[in-house]
Write a protein that holds these residues in place. Structure first.
Motif, PDB file in Angstrom:
ATOM      1  N   SER A   1      -4.764  45.129  60.879  1.00  0.00           N
ATOM      2  CA  SER A   1      -4.259  44.939  59.526  1.00  0.00           C
ATOM      3  C   SER A   1      -4.559  46.176  58.688  1.00  0.00           C
ATOM      4  O   SER A   1      -5.498  46.909  58.964  1.00  0.00           O
TER       5      SER A   1
ATOM      6  N   TYR B   1      -9.471  38.299  69.092  1.00  0.00           N
ATOM      7  CA  TYR B   1      -9.551  36.854  69.094  1.00  0.00           C
ATOM      8  C   TYR B   1      -9.481  36.365  70.540  1.00  0.00           C
ATOM      9  O   TYR B   1      -8.839  36.978  71.385  1.00  0.00           O
TER      10      TYR B   1
ATOM     11  N   PHE C   1      -9.225  43.680  65.084  1.00  0.00           N
ATOM     12  CA  PHE C   1      -9.822  42.395  65.410  1.00  0.00           C
ATOM     13  C   PHE C   1      -9.581  42.060  66.886  1.00  0.00           C
ATOM     14  O   PHE C   1      -8.615  42.526  67.488  1.00  0.00           O
TER      15      PHE C   1
ATOM     16  N   LEU D   1      -7.971  29.256  68.473  1.00  0.00           N
ATOM     17  CA  LEU D   1      -8.133  30.709  68.338  1.00  0.00           C
ATOM     18  C   LEU D   1      -9.498  30.995  67.734  1.00  0.00           C
ATOM     19  O   LEU D   1      -9.800  30.560  66.623  1.00  0.00           O
TER      20      LEU D   1
ATOM     21  N   ILE E   1      -2.006  40.488  58.983  1.00  0.00           N
ATOM     22  CA  ILE E   1      -2.566  40.864  60.278  1.00  0.00           C
ATOM     23  C   ILE E   1      -1.454  40.804  61.317  1.00  0.00           C
ATOM     24  O   ILE E   1      -0.721  39.816  61.413  1.00  0.00           O
ATOM     25  N   ILE E   2      -1.354  41.860  62.099  1.00  0.00           N
ATOM     26  CA  ILE E   2      -0.380  41.947  63.199  1.00  0.00           C
ATOM     27  C   ILE E   2      -1.126  41.739  64.500  1.00  0.00           C
ATOM     28  O   ILE E   2      -2.125  42.397  64.761  1.00  0.00           O
ATOM     29  N   PHE E   3      -0.592  40.813  65.315  1.00  0.00           N
ATOM     30  CA  PHE E   3      -1.241  40.512  66.581  1.00  0.00           C
ATOM     31  C   PHE E   3      -0.486  41.160  67.745  1.00  0.00           C
ATOM     32  O   PHE E   3       0.748  41.255  67.723  1.00  0.00           O
ATOM     33  N   GLY E   4      -1.254  41.576  68.756  1.00  0.00           N
ATOM     34  CA  GLY E   4      -0.635  41.954  70.011  1.00  0.00           C
ATOM     35  C   GLY E   4      -0.153  40.703  70.731  1.00  0.00           C
ATOM     36  O   GLY E   4      -0.388  39.581  70.279  1.00  0.00           O
ATOM     37  N   LYS E   5       0.507  40.901  71.867  1.00  0.00           N
ATOM     38  CA  LYS E   5       1.062  39.760  72.583  1.00  0.00           C
ATOM     39  C   LYS E   5       0.048  39.065  73.472  1.00  0.00           C
ATOM     40  O   LYS E   5       0.351  38.043  74.073  1.00  0.00           O
TER      41      LYS E   5
ATOM     42  N   GLN F   1      -8.477  32.939  72.903  1.00  0.00           N
ATOM     43  CA  GLN F   1      -7.830  31.637  72.945  1.00  0.00           C
ATOM     44  C   GLN F   1      -8.095  31.007  74.312  1.00  0.00           C
ATOM     45  O   GLN F   1      -7.407  31.279  75.284  1.00  0.00           O
TER      46      GLN F   1
ATOM     47  N   PHE G   1      -6.454  38.236  72.217  1.00  0.00           N
ATOM     48  CA  PHE G   1      -5.531  38.924  71.323  1.00  0.00           C
ATOM     49  C   PHE G   1      -6.258  40.012  70.553  1.00  0.00           C
ATOM     50  O   PHE G   1      -7.326  39.777  69.982  1.00  0.00           O
TER      51      PHE G   1
END
Lengths: 114, 113
Positions: free
Chosen positions: B95, B37, B35, B45, B101-105, B39, B91
């Motif tokens: 998943s 996203y 994914f 988001l 879901i794991i997000f990058g920084k 912001q 971002f």
């Protein structure tokens, strides 16, 4: 846009006080999530819910509890707020089972713990 | 365990330039989803795209395009002819089935007028 509202949007509180953040959805989505966003850490999952009264822990659940008594509401409670819990909290919803689809996010709640 | 790396913490480009945001992921699962996203400064988001592991076709949506390469475990995002309104934190996320879901920084993008 997904119908998600978070309240309060901003809150300042003192260390040791209880705090409850509310997430309300009008989409009838099954899954609801609470994330926190901190500089340098991105978004981290606190707790999530896969149905009424069904919740589970995320990666940063210590110091937080949740409740979901109705499909539309997911509450995040800090029993005794600490300064490390100063953050922006995001609620998210999804109709996809975990891992299979996107989340839709609320506008965020900024919490400052003094 | 799953991991998402966005090595670019912050990027600045001049308006109308093209810019690519890098995303490298790690997973041992063969079925997964990626994914992006956005912001914006207002803080919300915004979901941009979802791609599953069985679909390596690149996607284009207006000035946005995504390049998914399983060989390099990358899912890069390119903005063509950038505009000031593209300024935001972006971002990348990953998943796998039955997991969160794991997000990058995130990568903070500044488009300079």
């Amino acid at each position: 846009d997904a119908g998600i509202t978070q309240s309060p949007r901003h809150k300042v509180t003192e260390t040791g006080t209880p705090v409850t953040l509310r997430c309300h959805q009008t989409e009838n989505h099954r899954y609801m999530y609470w994330y926190r966003q901190d500089p340098g850490h991105g978004l981290r999952l606190i707790h999530y819910s896969y149905g009424v009264k069904d919740t589970d822990k995320g990666e940063v659940s210590d110091g937080y509890s949740v409740s979901r008594s109705k499909t539309e509401d997911f509450l995040l409670t800090l029993e005794s707020a600490t300064s490390s819990q100063t953050s922006v909290y995001f609620c998210a919803i999804s109709d996809f089972s975990p891992g299979t689809g996107e989340l839709f996010f609320g506008e965020g709640s900024r919490l400052t713990v003094l | 365990a799953q991991k998402v790396t966005q090595a670019q913490t912050e990027i600045s480009v001049v308006e109308k330039e093209d810019v690519t945001l890098d995303c490298v992921y790690e997973t041992r699962d063969t079925t997964y989803y990626l994914f992006w996203y956005k912001q914006p400064p207002s803080g919300e988001l915004v979901f941009l795209i979802r791609r599953n592991s069985f679909d390596e076709q690149n996607e284009i949506s207006g000035r946005y395009s995504w390049n998914f390469q399983k060989s390099t475990s990358s899912f890069n995002f390119t903005i063509t002819a950038s505009q000031v309104v593209d300024s935001a934190v972006y971002f990348c996320a990953l998943s796998v089935l039955d997991d969160k879901i794991i997000f990058g920084k995130g990568t903070r993008l500044h488009i300079l007028p």
